[in-house]
Design a protein around this motif. Structure first.
Motif, short mmCIF file in Angstrom:
data_model
loop_
_atom_site.label_atom_id
_atom_site.label_comp_id
_atom_site.label_asym_id
_atom_site.label_seq_id
_atom_site.Cartn_x
_atom_site.Cartn_y
_atom_site.Cartn_z
N ARG A 110 0.83 -1.21 0.00
CA ARG A 110 0.00 0.00 0.00
C ARG A 110 0.86 1.25 0.00
NH1 ARG A 110 -4.54 1.44 4.62
NH2 ARG A 110 -5.31 3.38 3.64
N GLU A 111 1.96 1.22 0.76
CA GLU A 111 2.86 2.37 0.81
C GLU A 111 3.54 2.60 -0.55
OE1 GLU A 111 4.81 5.60 2.62
OE2 GLU A 111 3.09 4.39 3.22
N ILE A 112 3.92 1.52 -1.20
CA ILE A 112 4.56 1.66 -2.52
C ILE A 112 3.60 2.29 -3.52
CG2 ILE A 112 5.45 0.38 -4.50
CD1 ILE A 112 6.67 -1.61 -2.49
N LEU A 113 2.36 1.78 -3.53
CA LEU A 113 1.37 2.32 -4.47
C LEU A 113 1.08 3.79 -4.18
CD1 LEU A 113 -1.11 -0.69 -4.68
CD2 LEU A 113 0.52 0.07 -6.42
N ARG A 114 1.03 4.12 -2.91
CA ARG A 114 0.78 5.52 -2.57
C ARG A 114 1.92 6.40 -3.07
NH1 ARG A 114 1.95 9.30 1.13
NH2 ARG A 114 3.38 7.94 2.28
N LYS A 115 3.15 5.95 -2.89
CA LYS A 115 4.29 6.70 -3.35
C LYS A 115 4.36 6.74 -4.88
CE LYS A 115 7.42 6.27 0.55
NZ LYS A 115 7.66 7.72 0.65
N ALA A 116 3.92 5.65 -5.51
CA ALA A 116 4.01 5.57 -6.97
C ALA A 116 2.99 6.46 -7.67
CB ALA A 116 3.82 4.12 -7.42
N ALA A 117 1.93 6.82 -6.95
CA ALA A 117 0.85 7.57 -7.59
C ALA A 117 1.35 8.88 -8.19
CB ALA A 117 -0.25 7.84 -6.56
N LYS A 118 2.29 9.53 -7.54
CA LYS A 118 2.75 10.82 -8.03
C LYS A 118 3.54 10.71 -9.33
CE LYS A 118 4.83 11.51 -4.24
NZ LYS A 118 5.54 12.23 -3.14
N TYR A 119 3.98 9.51 -9.68
CA TYR A 119 4.74 9.33 -10.93
C TYR A 119 3.84 9.25 -12.16
CZ TYR A 119 8.94 8.41 -8.16
OH TYR A 119 9.99 8.52 -7.31
N PHE A 120 2.55 9.20 -11.96
CA PHE A 120 1.63 8.98 -13.08
C PHE A 120 0.79 10.23 -13.39
CE2 PHE A 120 2.52 4.95 -11.04
CZ PHE A 120 2.93 4.18 -12.11
N ALA A 121 1.31 11.37 -12.99
CA ALA A 121 0.57 12.61 -13.24
C ALA A 121 0.54 12.96 -14.73
CB ALA A 121 1.19 13.75 -12.45
N GLY A 122 1.52 12.52 -15.50
CA GLY A 122 1.54 12.82 -16.93
C GLY A 122 2.73 12.16 -17.58
#
Length: 402
Positions: free
Chosen positions: A83-95
């Motif tokens: 869950r922590e990894i996915l939360r951190k990874a979310a910001k990499y998919f802004a564009g």
């Protein structure tokens, strides 16, 4: 050595005085003359101009965004790892490229979670990630090359007074750097850097037909091509808006083979003298127009009656007159297109010139630059005079009639 008329010298000196940021060499290049010739004209006229600051060099493109991994790692808490990894990874998919963003996320977080765990959670293969990391140096080199290309593109764009789009900038780069540059790549870098050519603006109609005028036959029939220069010409008048609701008017004579502006004249009226002066300038440029065709619209300046000044000027020059259909701009489309290009690249979004002198100097510079330097898509991205050189014609100085 070429001999230039006094009117040309006076306009050349006035153009140099009006552009404090320009050098003798750049102004001479725009006019297609030797820099020493312009320097001698300036000295003879005792001209001076205020000191100006040169345009700053093109700004370097912004550096790539720094990775945000440090801020992310500081915020890691003792929660469920996935869950922590996915939360951190979310910001990499802004564009941008989603796959590249995942690789970047793995690269940034691998010290804490490990490559195997990150790749499993983010749904990418370790072999693909390894390949992406091995080719980082190549990507950096490509980015550096594109940054340098962006600088060149901006320089060419500024040299064209901000008028060139991707096709002409591509042609200029291919000639100056001596290597193939894809026009799609140039267009993409221009979009990313916010660089745009001048776009078309709607024009104001200036053709006022004379219902009682005698008509000449249409010898062009919308075929705006010619096998060689000095055989077919088109003429037209366009208005130059001046502040305060005033106007100047530009009459042109354009060669259909080379798209060269063979003659032109500017005045504050639309009488027949204006188009007669433009035709006379074309005769001086070519030496003779005998046997050529002159195609125009049905404006009163070109028609009037069988004894009009323009009709007599064509007869004296040995030119056969041709006319488009009444009210059909498509029958004189090339001249209409030239007028639109001239105004959008000189006005560049403005509604008018401050005064008649400024309008004349802008026209003087652009019209000479059009013949000597501006690349034309129909000529294989060559200037009209460069195209004519293939026919072994000696380019001469284009002298305005008025």
């Amino acid at each position: 050595m070429k001999h230039y008329p006094p009117e040309f010298k006076a306009d050349a000196v006035a153009l140099y005085e009006s552009r404090p940021e320009a050098t003798i060499r750049s102004v001479a290049a725009d006019l297609g003359i030797n820099p020493e010739t312009l320097r001698n004209c300036v000295r003879a006229a005792g001209a001076s101009r205020p000191r100006g600051r040169r345009s700053p060099e093109a700004a370097q493109p912004p550096a790539p965004l720094e990775a945000e991994s440090a801020a992310s790692r500081n915020k890691v808490r003792e929660l469920e790892e996935e869950r922590e990894i996915l939360r951190k990874a979310a910001k990499y998919f802004a564009g941008g490229d989603a796959l590249v963003n995942r690789f970047q996320c793995v690269a940034d977080l691998q010290c804490r979670y490990g490559v195997k765990r990150l790749c499993s959670v983010l749904g990418v293969s370790r072999s693909s990630f390894s390949y992406w990391r091995r080719t980082a140096a190549d990507r950096a080199a490509r980015q550096a090359a594109e940054a340098q290309l962006a600088v060149r593109i901006r320089a060419v764009h500024q040299e064209s007074d901000g008028t060139y789009g991707a096709p002409r900038i591509t042609a200029e780069l291919r000639e100056t750097i001596g290597e193939a540059v894809n026009h799609k790549r140039v267009a993409r870098i221009m979009r990313e850097s916010g660089i745009e050519g001048v776009r078309l603006r709607r024009r104001h109609r200036t053709t006022i037909p004379d219902p009682a005028a005698a008509r000449a036959p249409d010898l062009i029939v919308r075929d705006f091509t010619a096998a060689k220069p000095n055989t077919k010409y088109v003429g037209d008048i366009t208005y130059l808006p001046i502040e305060g609701g005033k106007f100047s008017y530009l009459a042109t004579v354009i060669d259909l083979a080379s798209r060269r502006l063979a003659g032109w004249a500017i005045a504050d009226h639309m009488r027949a003298d204006l188009v007669v002066d433009a035709l006379a300038a074309a005769v001086r440029t070519r030496g003779s127009l005998a046997g050529s065709i002159m195609h125009t619209d049905h404006g009163a300046q070109y028609t009037s009656n069988s004894s009009s000044a323009f009709v007599e000027a064509c007869r004296s020059a040995g030119v056969r007159r041709s006319m488009s259909a009444v009210g059909s701009s498509a029958d004189n489309a090339l001249a209409e297109s030239f007028n639109a290009t001239f105004k959008r690249e000189t006005l560049q979004g403005r509604k008018s010139w401050p005064g008649g002198r400024e309008a004349r100097l802008d026209a003087f510079r652009w019209l000479h630059r059009y013949n000597t330097r501006r690349r034309h898509s129909r000529l294989g991205q060559r200037s009209p005079i460069a195209f004519e050189n293939a026919f072994h014609l000696t380019p001469t100085t284009l002298t305005p009639a008025a």
